[in-house]
Enzyme design. Structure first.
Site, PDB file in Angstrom:
ATOM      1  N   SER A   1       0.372  -1.074   0.237  1.00 38.34           N
ATOM      2  CA  SER A   1       0.044   0.569  -0.668  1.00 38.34           C
ATOM      3  C   SER A   1       0.535   1.029   0.408  1.00 38.34           C
ATOM      4  CB  SER A   1      -0.393   0.080   1.276  1.00 38.34           C
ATOM      5  OG  SER A   1      -0.199  -0.253   2.539  1.00 38.34           O
TER       6      SER A   1
ATOM      7  N   ASP B   1      -1.324   7.910   9.627  1.00 38.71           N
ATOM      8  CA  ASP B   1      -1.528   7.381   9.952  1.00 38.71           C
ATOM      9  C   ASP B   1      -1.546   6.281  10.866  1.00 38.71           C
ATOM     10  OD1 ASP B   1      -1.060   5.610   8.299  1.00 38.71           O
ATOM     11  OD2 ASP B   1      -2.461   5.017   7.622  1.00 38.71           O
TER      12      ASP B   1
ATOM     13  N   HIS C   1       1.343   4.081   7.130  1.00 36.74           N
ATOM     14  CA  HIS C   1       1.552   5.438   5.123  1.00 36.74           C
ATOM     15  C   HIS C   1       2.291   6.668   5.774  1.00 36.74           C
ATOM     16  CE1 HIS C   1      -1.939   2.195   4.950  1.00 36.74           C
ATOM     17  NE2 HIS C   1      -1.321   1.718   3.906  1.00 36.74           N
TER      18      HIS C   1
END
Length: 259
Positions: free
Chosen positions: A15, A208, A211
């Site tokens: 991600s 967060d 990330h």
């Protein structure tokens, strides 16, 4: 020369790579400040030199990297003419692998170290067997208090993450993977923080808890270019030819034979 004949730079990972073009740091607020991101920065510095290909997959780990590498390289490299093949690539997995395993049925990310390393070695071999210059990127820092706000169930089930695990997976990659350069983001990020410990923290680098924020991506971008300059100087943007003539050199017949 064909107009579309560009060699490529492959961004391959989880991600953190998938979100590498999100300039709002995962925010849905249209008034959120725009931040530095890796994807556009690479596109800018390699403009008219290499085409950037983003292949990021949220929640994926080293287990998934192996079949994906085979498939991606077959399509984006093997089946293309030399003028369109991958010139350089990075592979960034491990952040999900390092997640602790608890009792959540939804945790399909955690991967024990004894499986993580051979899977990463197998994925690396897919690149080295094709002589594709590769940089392996290892996990960065984690901020539990920020991640736990949006994922409190992890604490209940035991499927949480720790800096100790991220560093272990980074250190093991750096020790075991020796045929290509390994960029250890955990050490890089901690060095940045320790330069000004009273002014900087892990939270500055993440949006967060996992990330990357703009500062995190900028740190990664700078280190990535330094790694390319050191290990693959022929792939550094300063050493790649600028595609097509400069505008001042254009003539009526410049593109008479363009495909």
């Amino acid at each position: 020369m064909g107009y579309t004949d560009y060699n490529t730079f492959l961004m391959f990972g989880d991600s953190i790579t998938e979100y590498a073009f999100d300039q709002y740091c995962l925010s849905t607020d249209i008034d959120a400040p725009v931040q530095f991101t890796l994807g556009p920065a690479l596109q800018n510095i390699y403009q008219r030199k290499l085409q950037i290909i983003q292949r990021g997959f949220s929640g994926y780990n080293s287990r998934d990297a192996v079949p994906l590498a085979k498939s991606i390289l077959k399509t984006e490299h093997d089946n293309l003419p030399d003028s369109k093949k991958i010139k350089i690539a990075y592979m960034f997995f491990g952040t999900n692998d390092a997640r602790l395993i608890g009792n959540s049925p939804l945790n399909n990310e955690s991967m024990p170290l004894e499986r993580f390393i051979p899977q990463m070695k197998e994925a690396v071999k897919e690149f080295t067997s094709r002589n594709i210059p590769l940089i392996v990127i290892a996990p960065g820092v984690h901020v539990a208090k920020d991640w736990d706000k949006s994922h409190p169930d992890d604490l209940i089930t035991g499927d949480y993450r720790t800096n100790e695990r991220n560093k272990l997976y980074q250190d093991t990659l750096k020790e075991i993977i020796t045929d290509v350069p390994v960029l250890g983001l955990y050490d890089l990020m901690m060095d940045w923080i320790n330069e000004k410990p009273n002014e900087r923290s892990c939270s500055d680098l993440l949006c967060d808890g996992i990330h990357f924020s703009g500062k995190g991506y900028k740190l990664m971008f700078d280190a990535l270019l330094e790694t390319i300059k050191k290990h693959y100087p022929e792939c550094h943007p300063d050493n790649l030819p600028y595609r097509f003539p400069y505008h001042a050199d254009l003539k009526d017949d410049t593109f008479a034979n363009i495909d």
